[in-house]
Design a protein around this motif. Structure first.
Motif, PDB file in Angstrom:
ATOM      1  N   GLY A  35      66.859 -47.660   6.883  1.00 60.41           N
ATOM      2  CA  GLY A  35      68.038 -47.223   7.629  1.00 60.41           C
ATOM      3  C   GLY A  35      67.942 -47.600   9.099  1.00 60.41           C
ATOM      4  N   MET A  36      66.745 -47.453   9.655  1.00 66.14           N
ATOM      5  CA  MET A  36      66.536 -47.820  11.059  1.00 66.14           C
ATOM      6  C   MET A  36      66.768 -49.317  11.256  1.00 66.14           C
ATOM      7  SD  MET A  36      63.163 -45.433  11.583  1.00 66.14           S
ATOM      8  CE  MET A  36      62.687 -45.856  13.260  1.00 66.14           C
ATOM      9  N   LEU A  37      66.316 -50.088  10.273  1.00 65.61           N
ATOM     10  CA  LEU A  37      66.520 -51.538  10.360  1.00 65.61           C
ATOM     11  C   LEU A  37      68.010 -51.876  10.311  1.00 65.61           C
ATOM     12  CD1 LEU A  37      64.770 -54.204  10.415  1.00 65.61           C
ATOM     13  CD2 LEU A  37      65.393 -54.419   8.019  1.00 65.61           C
ATOM     14  N   ALA A  38      68.747 -51.147   9.470  1.00 69.46           N
ATOM     15  CA  ALA A  38      70.192 -51.384   9.372  1.00 69.46           C
ATOM     16  C   ALA A  38      70.867 -51.149  10.724  1.00 69.46           C
ATOM     17  CB  ALA A  38      70.811 -50.487   8.290  1.00 69.46           C
ATOM     18  N   VAL A  39      70.414 -50.128  11.439  1.00 71.75           N
ATOM     19  CA  VAL A  39      70.971 -49.864  12.768  1.00 71.75           C
ATOM     20  C   VAL A  39      70.623 -51.009  13.714  1.00 71.75           C
ATOM     21  CG1 VAL A  39      70.937 -48.314  14.761  1.00 71.75           C
ATOM     22  CG2 VAL A  39      70.802 -47.374  12.458  1.00 71.75           C
ATOM     23  N   ALA A  40      69.350 -51.395  13.716  1.00 66.78           N
ATOM     24  CA  ALA A  40      68.898 -52.429  14.652  1.00 66.78           C
ATOM     25  C   ALA A  40      69.564 -53.776  14.381  1.00 66.78           C
ATOM     26  CB  ALA A  40      67.377 -52.567  14.566  1.00 66.78           C
ATOM     27  N   ARG A  41      69.879 -54.028  13.103  1.00 64.90           N
ATOM     28  CA  ARG A  41      70.503 -55.293  12.742  1.00 64.90           C
ATOM     29  C   ARG A  41      71.919 -55.426  13.297  1.00 64.90           C
ATOM     30  NH1 ARG A  41      69.989 -59.736  11.504  1.00 64.90           N
ATOM     31  NH2 ARG A  41      70.165 -60.183   9.309  1.00 64.90           N
ATOM     32  N   TYR A  43      72.536 -55.016  16.289  1.00 67.43           N
ATOM     33  CA  TYR A  43      72.364 -55.583  17.624  1.00 67.43           C
ATOM     34  C   TYR A  43      71.472 -56.823  17.662  1.00 67.43           C
ATOM     35  CZ  TYR A  43      73.958 -50.926  19.043  1.00 67.43           C
ATOM     36  OH  TYR A  43      74.673 -49.776  19.194  1.00 67.43           O
ATOM     37  N   GLN A  44      70.597 -56.965  16.662  1.00 68.98           N
ATOM     38  CA  GLN A  44      69.531 -57.962  16.747  1.00 68.98           C
ATOM     39  C   GLN A  44      69.452 -58.799  15.479  1.00 68.98           C
ATOM     40  OE1 GLN A  44      66.862 -58.282  19.134  1.00 68.98           O
ATOM     41  NE2 GLN A  44      68.019 -56.970  20.511  1.00 68.98           N
ATOM     42  N   ASP A  45      68.810 -59.981  15.582  1.00 67.93           N
ATOM     43  CA  ASP A  45      68.529 -60.727  14.349  1.00 67.93           C
ATOM     44  C   ASP A  45      67.377 -60.037  13.609  1.00 67.93           C
ATOM     45  OD1 ASP A  45      66.179 -61.399  15.627  1.00 67.93           O
ATOM     46  OD2 ASP A  45      66.719 -63.486  15.962  1.00 67.93           O
ATOM     47  N   GLN A  46      67.048 -60.548  12.412  1.00 66.54           N
ATOM     48  CA  GLN A  46      66.078 -59.860  11.547  1.00 66.54           C
ATOM     49  C   GLN A  46      64.739 -59.595  12.246  1.00 66.54           C
ATOM     50  OE1 GLN A  46      66.561 -58.617   8.458  1.00 66.54           O
ATOM     51  NE2 GLN A  46      64.436 -57.939   8.238  1.00 66.54           N
ATOM     52  N   SER A  47      64.174 -60.618  12.877  1.00 66.08           N
ATOM     53  CA  SER A  47      62.833 -60.417  13.435  1.00 66.08           C
ATOM     54  C   SER A  47      62.893 -59.518  14.676  1.00 66.08           C
ATOM     55  CB  SER A  47      62.175 -61.762  13.767  1.00 66.08           C
ATOM     56  OG  SER A  47      62.850 -62.371  14.840  1.00 66.08           O
ATOM     57  N   GLY A  48      63.950 -59.683  15.483  1.00 65.36           N
ATOM     58  CA  GLY A  48      64.128 -58.809  16.643  1.00 65.36           C
ATOM     59  C   GLY A  48      64.306 -57.368  16.205  1.00 65.36           C
ATOM     60  N   ALA A  49      65.056 -57.176  15.120  1.00 64.85           N
ATOM     61  CA  ALA A  49      65.328 -55.835  14.600  1.00 64.85           C
ATOM     62  C   ALA A  49      64.040 -55.178  14.102  1.00 64.85           C
ATOM     63  CB  ALA A  49      66.369 -55.900  13.488  1.00 64.85           C
ATOM     64  N   GLU A  50      63.220 -55.953  13.405  1.00 64.47           N
ATOM     65  CA  GLU A  50      61.975 -55.380  12.882  1.00 64.47           C
ATOM     66  C   GLU A  50      61.047 -54.969  14.025  1.00 64.47           C
ATOM     67  OE1 GLU A  50      59.904 -57.524   9.700  1.00 64.47           O
ATOM     68  OE2 GLU A  50      58.054 -56.591  10.425  1.00 64.47           O
ATOM     69  N   GLU A  51      61.030 -55.786  15.065  1.00 62.97           N
ATOM     70  CA  GLU A  51      60.198 -55.463  16.230  1.00 62.97           C
ATOM     71  C   GLU A  51      60.651 -54.142  16.858  1.00 62.97           C
ATOM     72  OE1 GLU A  51      59.770 -58.851  18.890  1.00 62.97           O
ATOM     73  OE2 GLU A  51      59.421 -57.423  20.524  1.00 62.97           O
ATOM     74  N   ILE A  52      61.975 -53.993  16.962  1.00 54.86           N
ATOM     75  CA  ILE A  52      62.531 -52.752  17.515  1.00 54.86           C
ATOM     76  C   ILE A  52      62.114 -51.548  16.667  1.00 54.86           C
ATOM     77  CG2 ILE A  52      64.686 -51.473  17.902  1.00 54.86           C
ATOM     78  CD1 ILE A  52      65.130 -53.501  19.827  1.00 54.86           C
ATOM     79  N   VAL A  53      62.212 -51.692  15.347  1.00 54.57           N
ATOM     80  CA  VAL A  53      61.870 -50.579  14.454  1.00 54.57           C
ATOM     81  C   VAL A  53      60.394 -50.213  14.622  1.00 54.57           C
ATOM     82  CG1 VAL A  53      61.685 -49.841  12.037  1.00 54.57           C
ATOM     83  CG2 VAL A  53      63.701 -51.080  12.794  1.00 54.57           C
TER      84      VAL A  53
END
Lengths: 206, 86
Positions: A35-41, A43-53
């Motif tokens: 769910g957190m990744l879905a939020v980050a996605r 705003y961000q591409d996949q790798s940026g989103a994972e880093e944020i999570v």
């Protein structure tokens, strides 16, 4: 599949997280990261989103003792992710742009005559239950494929609202969209899924 | 009068019970008369349920593993007050 945590289970999980219990963190990471990744996605591409999570989980370790349970744990986590994403956007001065003007998907819109009646009405009725349909591996893969081609904004709204079953006001808060724009995002995304399932049922192809 | 296209535009709001009572009534009236739109609403609803069932079941195992590692590393410096750095 309902992955939501029961309130009493959630409060004991929170207590364990506050104690720095490694098993509790493993459980929470598995439960809440998608769910957190879905939020980050949003705003961000996949790798940026994972880093944020990942960064957010580190933040959570340091901040969970301040969590007072005014919102659910999931909503709290999603807000942390959203705030981090928004700060990062501000830092890089990148805007998230979305078109909220069209309610109908162009492909669906083309299936009506100028008088507003159907020219190409839906042919088949989706008879099978959602759970039966999801046992169909090919359809499930197809759904994944189509979800991944949805515009970020639509996918995030869809995942938060449907798959992670957030309330509208929470989704609006997390994604920073107005209630009416959220309705447009949801409707556009659902039409895409509708068109996908229709094609799949008619042709057996994705 | 509400036409098929107009109904398609507000179909999600109907499914989620977000329409005002006047709009809701006009959708219901239209659906009584129009088989195509009944099918459309049924299928759109089914698509929505499908997505709920699909959920996030296919978690990215690799991603979870990477987060686990990062969390385990961060927990090494854990203190009860939560005043670990970062």
């Amino acid at each position: 599949m309902d992955t939501s945590v029961q309130p009493d289970t959630e409060s004991s999980l929170i207590e364990d997280l506050k104690k720095g219990n490694a098993t509790a963190y493993k459980h929470a990471v598995r439960e809440y990261s998608p769910g957190m990744l879905a939020v980050a996605r949003f705003y961000q591409d996949q790798s940026g989103a994972e880093e944020i999570v990942q960064d957010c989980w580190v933040t959570v370790i340091g901040a969970i003792h301040k969590f007072e349970g005014r919102s659910g744990l999931k909503t709290w986590l999603h807000r942390i992710v959203a705030n981090r994403c928004k700060n990062k956007l501000r830092a890089t001065n990148r805007e998230v742009s979305t078109d909220f003007s069209e309610t109908l998907d162009p492909e669906l819109a083309s299936r009506f005559k100028s008088n507003g009646r159907w020219s190409l009405p839906p042919k088949l009725i989706f008879h099978e239950s959602a759970d039966t349909l999801m046992e169909n591996e090919a359809l499930s893969d197809c759904l994944d494929k189509h979800l991944s081609t949805l515009p970020e904004t639509q996918r995030s709204a869809l995942m938060l609202y449907e798959a992670h079953q957030h309330k509208s006001e929470d989704v609006c808060n997390i994604l920073d969209v107005s209630a009416s724009n959220l309705r447009v995002l949801l409707h556009r995304a659902r039409q895409k899924i509708f068109l996908m399932v229709e094609t799949f049922q008619e042709t057996g192809e994705c | 009068m509400l036409m098929c296209k107009g109904l398609a535009e507000i179909a999600s709001d109907y499914i989620d019970d977000e329409l005002n009572s006047r709009q809701n009534l006009s959708v219901k009236m239209h659906l009584m008369m129009c088989k195509h739109c009944r099918t459309f609403i049924g299928n759109l609803r089914a698509s929505t349920d499908l997505l709920k069932a699909h959920s996030s079941g296919r978690d990215n195992e690799e991603m979870i593993r990477r987060i686990d590692e990062r969390v385990a590393e961060a927990l090494k410096t854990w203190t009860p007050e939560g005043n670990n750095t970062e």
